[in-house]
Scaffold this motif. Structure first.
Motif, PDB file in Angstrom:
ATOM      1  N   HIS A   1      42.557  -7.329 -11.881  1.00  0.00           N
ATOM      2  CA  HIS A   1      43.998  -7.297 -12.920  1.00  0.00           C
ATOM      3  C   HIS A   1      44.804  -7.696 -11.871  1.00  0.00           C
ATOM      4  O   HIS A   1      45.925  -6.879 -11.278  1.00  0.00           O
ATOM      5  CB  HIS A   1      43.610  -5.852 -13.326  1.00  0.00           C
ATOM      6  CG  HIS A   1      43.372  -5.249 -14.329  1.00  0.00           C
ATOM      7  ND1 HIS A   1      43.428  -4.527 -15.458  1.00  0.00           N
ATOM      8  CD2 HIS A   1      41.692  -6.453 -14.592  1.00  0.00           C
ATOM      9  CE1 HIS A   1      42.590  -4.807 -16.077  1.00  0.00           C
ATOM     10  NE2 HIS A   1      41.177  -5.580 -15.800  1.00  0.00           N
TER      11      HIS A   1
ATOM     12  N   PRO B   1      39.350  -2.886 -14.002  1.00  0.00           N
ATOM     13  CA  PRO B   1      39.815  -3.586 -12.736  1.00  0.00           C
ATOM     14  C   PRO B   1      38.536  -3.401 -11.826  1.00  0.00           C
ATOM     15  O   PRO B   1      38.376  -1.973 -11.449  1.00  0.00           O
ATOM     16  CB  PRO B   1      41.071  -3.293 -12.352  1.00  0.00           C
ATOM     17  CG  PRO B   1      41.264  -2.414 -13.166  1.00  0.00           C
ATOM     18  CD  PRO B   1      40.963  -2.054 -14.307  1.00  0.00           C
TER      19      PRO B   1
ATOM     20  N   GLU C   1      46.366   1.159 -15.421  1.00  0.00           N
ATOM     21  CA  GLU C   1      45.950   0.741 -14.499  1.00  0.00           C
ATOM     22  C   GLU C   1      44.294   0.281 -13.964  1.00  0.00           C
ATOM     23  O   GLU C   1      43.426   0.200 -14.032  1.00  0.00           O
ATOM     24  CB  GLU C   1      46.317  -0.794 -14.590  1.00  0.00           C
ATOM     25  CG  GLU C   1      47.135  -1.242 -15.517  1.00  0.00           C
ATOM     26  CD  GLU C   1      46.323  -2.057 -16.311  1.00  0.00           C
ATOM     27  OE1 GLU C   1      45.952  -2.962 -16.560  1.00  0.00           O
ATOM     28  OE2 GLU C   1      46.792  -1.395 -17.649  1.00  0.00           O
TER      29      GLU C   1
END
Length: 943
Positions: A10, A60, A50
């Motif tokens: 990512h 990720p 994230e």
């Protein structure tokens, strides 16, 4: 495990998301100090999401945040106008950029940027590496420029909309598949990035053309076949511009990087690091979320900036959380290529912390050795310019060490940015660096000074040196200069310090200064001292620097003759003292003197200090001089000792010392003014001190005869008349005093007349002297005991004078009482101009309380007078421009000028008007300020 199949990298477009967060989210400021942190908060939430989200199984395994290194890249070399239309950064966004980088590191995520390339280029390169390694890449961004990278193994995600962007979404946006996005952008151009493209062709038309002809080169090769005349002409006439545009929009996927994919593996943040950062930013909700994920207890909310001293509360500050400094990360700038990179960074950032390293503390004699710069916390450099062979050897070679930029070249490169009004220079005690650079032909502007920021907020509470401020507010103790230079006879100068050691020390200074500035700058408004800083402190720096560099001419021969005369006088006094004592002894020894006075002569009242020796200070001796009836021998001896001490001080402090202080190159004495010394705002003169030359004695006044004007010039003295009494009349609202000043009546005679019922025409000098002592004593909160000592009268009589004074002028008593109460409640008092003077001991007990009360009473008066003079000095250079004159000295209430003899008549009325009106319009004084002027070839004659 090596990055490969099944792994997903990512890539967060950090630079873009700072702006997205700033514009998409409501403004947010840190409660403790008002620092803008809204963009940082949005960025941190995106980053944490994230790290934690699985994105439907597409979470990720590796992650990195990518930033633009600066606004200048290889594209600017291709097309100088590239991104030239970008607006200036909002002021409240600028300080948030370094915090997002700090946040990235706190979250234990790689923070990547490469000089000369944009964040998009780095993303393209890392995405290519991920695909070639058999894995996938997910770009966390909504930037259309990155859509050219989308493919089977590369996706985009817009976290603001929680939307994935694949080939279909790209086709919807551009009307072509991702591989042809570059061609469409080359044709349509981009007004935001100032990419020219083909005039008049938008995205839809560009997409139709690319779909019809297949690709850009085919389109341009067959442009003559296009039937529409305008479209055909645009493509034929602008083919080169379109090809240039394609170069500008094409992302370079071969950007040099110093990280591998394996370095980017997702790791949870270290608890201590992330908790410290989030707590310092005061992100309470996110702190709890992260703590729950890490299964730790969140820390109690604290403020990093010691709120007690960065607010209205004068209580001691909380212990700050230590900031991290990596001294080995600082750069040594040894050539012009590297220096130009830093200059570019500075222009991009819009501000820079700067510090100079020199061979001495005397700015007029010091040689410039190097300059340090910092644009972000942790990002600093040192530019060695004058390091010499010999390292730690005091007697080393005078040859310059290799690998340094020639001084003239560095100055020529730095001068434009240091004088650029659009770039803020940040320093600690800027006046020193300003003078060093001025000697190199640079007048540095504009600037901020962290020392003065601390001073206006914390005068009377703390010292304002960089090491003390760093320790107090950053929790960090900088490298001591003694570790580099040594001490005593083995001490070396900075030009003999090894460059590697100098880099760590000097760059650290700039780094510390920048961090202090980021902390202090938002606090000025909260502490309500912005006006004081902006109008009374900062603009005074270049004024004082010019005065100090001008210096004052001193006649060495006059000083030498005075020293000889003083030496002879001391010999005569010693003979008389020995005769009165009945034996020879060391007159300069307090111990031997005490034994003579209190043991041999049996004078009562002797007290002993911690060492066992008798106290023989001036106050003790003055008391003894009043014992003429009971101890005539002791009284005369004490008087002669006081005379001896005064002459000895005049000789050692002035007539001897000033001879050595004359600069051999200028033939003048260059004093140095301390701005952040006295809490009241009064300036202090040092190295040498020219403010304490005594003028009450004939010998003291004679010293001013050595201060002279050069041939064809004269000295002009302009002195405020009783400014503090005039300010007292305004503040305490004393109608009698105001009328006296307006009518030009002798204020001391008036006071004596009011108090002792003596008509003005029958006033004696003795009565006037007593009134004068009371007038000035009251300003300093004098007690009956103190006045009794000054007038050499019984304490009861002195107290009676003071009581009668308050009866005649009740407004003064009210002012004193109200001022003390205000200080006790608030911990500070203020001048009429808003200068805050802290009174930390005001509620103490014992002797400290009495002193604190007297200081609080005097501070608004003395401080207002100091502010008035400051304002006059700041206004003066513009007012006298065009007159061959310059300010040389500021001594208490006096300004001393050197002027061409023919211009003195022009200078005096202009300078007087500036001084007499310098309180307005900021403060509407109801008492007129009066200035007395004098001229002469010497200071003594002018005053």
């Amino acid at each position: 495990m090596a990055f490969g199949k099944g792994h997903n990298l990512h890539l967060i477009d950090g630079s873009a998301y700072i702006f997205r967060a700033y514009h998409a989210l409501p403004p947010l400021t840190r409660k403790s100090d008002g620092l803008p942190v809204g963009a940082v908060a949005g960025f941190c939430n995106i980053l944490w999401n994230e790290i934690c989200k699985d994105h439907g199984g597409n979470g990720p395994t590796h992650i990195a945040v990518i930033f633009d290194h600066s606004a200048t890249t290889f594209r600017n070399a291709l097309y100088p106008a590239y991104k030239a239309n970008r607006p200036e950064l909002p002021e409240d966004l600028r300080p948030q950029f370094p915090l997002t980088r700090e946040a990235t590191r706190a979250f234990n995520v790689a923070c990547i940027e490469t000089e000369g390339y944009e964040a998009d280029d780095i993303i393209a390169t890392l995405a290519r590496h991920a695909v070639e390694a058999g894995g996938q890449a997910t770009i966390i961004s909504s930037d259309k420029d990155l859509m050219q990278l989308v493919g089977p193994s590369v996706m985009m995600c817009d976290p603001m909309k929680d939307k994935m962007i694949g080939p279909d979404e790209v086709f919807e946006k551009f009307g072509v598949e991702p591989a042809r996005v570059i061609d469409v952008q080359a044709l349509s151009g981009d007004s935001v990035d100032n990419i020219p493209g083909a005039p008049g062709i938008g995205i839809k038309t560009a997409a139709l053309l690319i779909q019809e002809y297949g690709d850009l080169e085919t389109l341009l090769a067959r442009a003559g076949e296009i039937k529409q005349p305008k479209r055909r002409e645009v493509l034929l006439e602008n083919a080169d511009q379109i090809r240039l545009s394609k170069q500008l929009v094409t992302l370079k996927n071969d950007t040099p990087l110093d990280v591998s994919l394996d370095d980017l593996e997702v790791k949870l943040p270290a608890p201590d690091a992330i908790m410290e950062f989030l707590n310092r930013m005061e992100f309470r909700t996110l702190t709890r979320r992260v703590a729950e994920k890490l299964k730790i207890t969140p820390p109690a909310p604290v403020d990093l900036a010691p709120a007690a001293t960065l607010s209205d509360d004068p209580a001691p500050a909380a212990e700050p959380t230590a900031q991290v400094f990596n001294l080995d990360a600082y750069e040594c700038v040894r050539d012009m290529v590297a220096l130009n990179r830093w200059i570019t960074r500075i222009r991009d950032r819009g501000y820079v912390a700067i510090d100079t390293e020199t061979t001495a503390l005397d700015e007029m004699r010091a040689e410039l050795v190097g300059i340090s710069l910092s644009v972000d916390p942790g990002m600093a450099c040192y530019i060695p310019l004058g390091h010499r062979q010999g390292g730690g050897d005091l007697f080393g070679s005078s040859d310059l060490v290799e690998g340094q930029i020639p001084l003239a070249d560095a100055i020529a490169a730095l001068k434009p940015i240091l004088e650029d009004p659009a770039i803020l220079k940040i320093g600690q005690n800027v006046k020193y660096d300003w003078k060093i650079l001025a000697r190199q032909g640079i007048r540095m502007t504009p600037f901020d000074d962290t020392m003065l920021m601390s001073y206006v907020m914390h005068a009377g509470l703390n010292t304002h040196g960089m090491d003390a401020l760093s320790d107090r507010y950053l929790g960090y103790q900088p490298v001591s200069i003694k570790t580099l230079l040594g001490t005593g006879k083995s001490q070396i100068t900075f030009d003999r310090v090894a460059i590697d050691d100098a880099v760590r020390y000097a760059a650290e200074d700039a780094d510390v200064t920048l961090r202090l500035w980021q902390l202090f700058k938002p606090q000025l408004h909260k502490a309500r001292v912005t006006t004081v800083y902006e109008t009374l402190e900062r603009p005074l720096v270049p004024v004082l620097a010019d005065m100090e560099m001008a210096g004052v001419k001193v006649d060495r021969e006059t000083l030498r003759m005075m020293s000889n005369a003083f030496a002879q006088k001391l010999v005569q006094l010693e003979e008389e003292i020995h005769s009165l004592a009945g034996e020879k002894f060391n007159v300069g020894s307090p111990k031997q003197l005490g034994e003579i006075l209190f043991d041999r002569l049996q004078i009562p009242g002797g007290t002993q200090g911690k060492t066992g020796a008798y106290n023989t200070g001036a106050d003790i001796l003055e008391d003894i001089t009043t014992m003429e009836d009971s101890h005539p021998q002791g009284a005369r001896l004490a008087a002669r000792i006081l005379d001896w001490r005064q002459i000895a001080k005049l000789k050692s402090t002035y007539t001897d010392t000033l001879q050595h202080a004359i600069n051999p190159e200028t033939g003048r004495v260059h004093t140095c003014y301390s701005i952040a010394g006295a809490s009241t705002g009064r300036l202090a003169s040092t190295d040498p001190n020219l403010q304490n030359i005594p003028i009450r004695t004939e010998e003291g006044r004679r010293i001013r005869e050595a201060f002279i004007a050069p041939e064809g010039r004269t000295l002009v003295s302009l002195d405020y008349s009783q400014i503090e009494l005039r300010i007292l009349a305004h503040i305490a609202d004393i109608p009698e005093l105001r009328r006296a000043f307006e009518d030009g009546i002798d204020i001391h005679a008036l006071t004596a007349s009011e108090m002792f019922n003596v008509p003005l025409d029958q006033m004696t000098s003795d009565i006037r002297r007593k009134a004068k002592a009371i007038n000035f004593g009251v300003i300093y909160g004098i007690s009956g005991f103190g006045l009794a000592r000054n007038l050499r009268i019984p304490r009861a009589e002195a107290q009676g004078f003071i009581d009668r004074y308050f009866e005649r002028f009740p407004g003064i008593k009210t002012y004193m009482s109200d001022t003390v109460k205000f200080a006790q409640t608030n911990g500070f008092v203020q001048t009429l101009f808003g200068r805050r003077i802290n009174t930390p001991e005001i509620n103490a007990r014992g002797p400290a309380a009495g002193f604190a009360k007297r200081a609080a009473i005097n501070a608004p008066i003395q401080g207002t007078a100091a502010d008035v003079i400051r304002r006059a000095m700041i206004r003066m250079p513009d007012a006298i421009r065009g007159i061959d004159a310059r300010m040389l000295l500021q001594v208490h209430d006096e300004l001393l000028f050197e002027v061409a003899e023919a211009d003195a008549p022009r200078l005096i009325p202009i300078a007087k008007e500036v001084m007499e009106t310098s309180a307005h319009p900021a403060v509407a004084l109801n008492v007129h300020l009066a200035v007395e002027a004098g001229t002469g070839k010497s200071w003594a004659a002018a005053h």
